[in-house]
Design an enzyme around this catalytic site. Structure first.
Site, PDB file in Angstrom:
ATOM      1  N   GLY B  44       0.799  -1.225   0.000  1.00 49.77           N
ATOM      2  CA  GLY B  44       0.000   0.000   0.000  1.00 49.77           C
ATOM      3  C   GLY B  44       0.823   1.261   0.000  1.00 49.77           C
ATOM      4  N   GLU B 175       6.726  -7.836  -8.305  1.00 48.87           N
ATOM      5  CA  GLU B 175       6.882  -9.058  -7.518  1.00 48.87           C
ATOM      6  C   GLU B 175       6.985 -10.322  -8.378  1.00 48.87           C
ATOM      7  OE1 GLU B 175       4.830  -9.507  -3.920  1.00 48.87           O
ATOM      8  OE2 GLU B 175       4.346  -7.382  -3.769  1.00 48.87           O
TER       9      GLU B 175
END
Lengths: 321, 286
Positions: B44, B175
């Site tokens: 976030g 990622e």
């Protein structure tokens, strides 16, 4: 995607928010029936004012509803023009001859091209389109020099105009009423209300609880799936899919590249959801307890009585006037 | 400079009218060649939003992003003259979840989908697909399989292969190693270093693994609360006191070294990068 307002809850504090969802659904049903009972244009316009009054008292900005009406604009326009064209009773309001000549055909093409190239710069495109269409019609009836290609009579009758407006107002009322319901009621409450109202169907072996659950899951997943669709679009855009342009053949490919992952993800999501529900010991058909208990209060009774009075008076108007 | 961020802000609108600020005053320059950048930060903090600006998927609310000389601002897309699509070939972005992009019947078709969109001939694209499928550690047999019958790790590799086949100048991966086993993870990271070293391309990786950061990165970016709070090399970062504040932790090897120093009451002049270096340091002290 921000225009999708039907089915979207917006928090607020007015009496519409405090009402029991059951009474709201019932009231919506009764008022809709009333909207269908009316036969006269003046009466239905009174009703439209009534609905606007509800919006005012309920503290819902009219602009918000107007934005919600935008998706059905096309539908409204279609019904309006069909009604105007095909109802041929009553007094003649407008009679004119539409003449197509070589000169105004050329002008028409020019106007359409002009519209095509300027439309991206105009803010309210829809009004612009209507304006252009009306402009072309006026030109065809008034400006007719040169050799005639074809001409046809264009007659507008009073009944057509009234009928068209009538149907339009009725559609607007219905959509506005249902938008009020979904704007002021949380999906969970709405669902609970529906479940309670559909309870009598249990007698004919239709499980209202399951129906309510299906509806609530469907509603719950609309924003999630929109979100997923957005992510897929970004991922495919990274691989060179240009969603804003492309030939028809490319467009098909673009849509496939969006839809296939969408399907896969929705199936996966529903599978996960089913497992998660089962893990929390959800068994279809078994009785469940609830956190929220609906409370029917005096204001609900008053609203329902008011709605019934409205219905009875509409019937009275229809029968006696 | 291949990519240049100037005072970039980005807001996610929410339904009640308020906005959630995902990027605040980002200033950043990324060169075309020779960088191996890891982008870290808690969930976030705006990492994914940042990388989506790098190939013009998102447009900044204020400020500008310049990608290969094309300036992207708030209303860039309104002006159809600027073609954003070619930028996405130059800056290849691999998303975190492969499910969002796999859609064809076979892995081969899926891999050549990207190159074909950028106008590469089908036979050339197929040749590329045969190369990249091996690069990501799968065999050519996979090309004929359906992408939906693969395991999570295999899907991930296929999605990376799909971007590699576009031959981007800058490779950005969100990622890339999540959901992979340690061996597969190391193999992929080796692949990225190889791309970085042999082809001298810039690679940008979002990761949560501090060992990856310490082992591979030539430059580290740290995002914290929508802001870019650190831009420098890894050794500097892990000396910094702010590690805890930014919710990061230390790589294992530094953790071990620190423990050793504390327990044995010694201090090394440098921090080791791997076990061998640590061993040498130990030998020096003993």
């Amino acid at each position: 995607m921000k225009n999708i307002i039907v089915g979207q809850y917006v928090p607020g504090k007015s009496f519409l928010y405090k009402m029991d969802p059951r009474s709201k659904i019932l009231a919506l049903g009764i008022l809709m029936v009333s909207a269908f009972v009316f036969k006269d244009i003046t009466h239905i316009i009174y009703m439209l004012f009534g609905v606007l009054l509800i919006l005012k008292i309920g503290g819902i900005p009219i602009m918000r509803i107007a934005r919600g009406l935008r998706p059905i604009m096309i539908l409204l326009l279609f019904t309006f023009s069909f009604q105007v064209m095909f109802i041929k009773t009553g007094d003649v309001v407008l009679e004119t001859v539409l003449t197509l000549t070589y000169i105004n055909l050329g002008l028409m093409v020019l106007i359409i091209l002009g519209w095509y190239f300027t439309r991206t710069y105009i803010k309210s495109r829809f009004l612009f389109l209507i304006f252009v269409i009306l402009g072309i019609l006026t030109m065809l009836s008034l400006f007719t020099p040169g050799i005639t290609i074809s001409s046809s009579n264009f007659v507008v009758y009073e009944d057509g105009l009234l009928g068209a407006s009538f149907i339009m107002v009725r559609l607007i009322i219905i959509v506005t009423l249902s938008t009020i319901l979904t704007l002021t009621t949380k999906p969970t409450d709405l669902n609970l209300g529906l479940e309670k109202i559909l309870r009598p169907l249990n007698i004919v072996k239709i499980n209202s609880e399951e129906i309510a659950l299906i509806i609530s899951i469907a509603l719950r997943y609309i924003p999630t799936l929109l979100d997923e669709a957005n992510k897929i679009m970004l991922a495919q855009a990274s691989r060179g899919v240009d969603f804003s342009e492309g030939k028809i053949k490319d467009k098909v490919m673009q849509i496939i590249s969006l839809l296939v992952p969408m399907f896969i993800i929705s199936f996966k999501r529903s599978d996960d959801l089913a497992n998660a529900m089962e893990a929390r010991s959800f068994i279809p058909g078994n009785p469940r307890s609830r956190i929220h208990i609906l409370a029917w209060e005096n204001r609900d009774t008053i609203v329902i009585i008011f709605c019934i009075v409205v219905l009875i008076s509409t019937i009275a108007v229809r029968v006696f006037l | 400079m291949a990519i240049k961020f100037e005072q970039v802000n980005y807001l996610y609108p929410s339904f009640d009218g308020s906005n959630f600020s995902a990027l605040e005053n980002i200033d950043l320059e990324i060169s075309e060649k020779g960088e191996f950048i890891t982008l870290i930060g808690e969930t976030g903090s705006g990492k994914s939003t940042l990388v989506q600006h790098m190939n013009a998927l998102l447009r900044p609310a204020t400020g500008s992003v310049t990608i290969y000389g094309i300036k992207i601002q708030k209303n860039t897309n309104k002006n159809k003259k600027i073609k954003l699509n070619p930028l996405r070939q130059k800056v290849g972005l691999v998303f975190q979840f492969p499910e969002y992009q796999l859609f064809e019947e076979t892995v081969l078709k899926d891999i050549i989908f990207g190159p074909k969109n950028f106008g590469v001939k089908e036979d050339v694209a197929i040749e590329r697909a045969k190369e990249v499928i091996k690069l990501v550690g799968l065999t050519e047999e996979y090309l004929e399989r359906s992408p939906f019958n693969l395991s999570g790790g295999e899907k991930k590799r296929v999605s990376i292969a799909g971007i590699l086949a576009m031959e981007p100048d800058i490779l950005v991966l969100d990622e890339p190693t999540s959901g992979l086993d340690p061996k597969g993870r190391d193999a992929l990271l080796e692949l990225f270093t190889e791309i970085h070293k042999k082809l001298d391309k810039t690679v940008i990786i979002i990761t949560h693994d501090m060992n990856t950061v310490y082992k591979y990165a030539t430059r580290v970016l740290v995002m914290h609360d929508s802001e870019l709070v650190f831009d420098g090399n890894a050794s500097e970062l892990f000396k910094s006191e702010n590690i805890v504040k930014w919710n990061l932790d230390l790589p294992d090897i530094i953790e071990i070294t620190n423990q050793l120093e504390k327990k044995l009451d010694i201090s090394f002049n440098t921090k080791p990068h791997n076990v061998d270096e640590l061993f040498k340091l130990m030998k020096g002290v003993l």
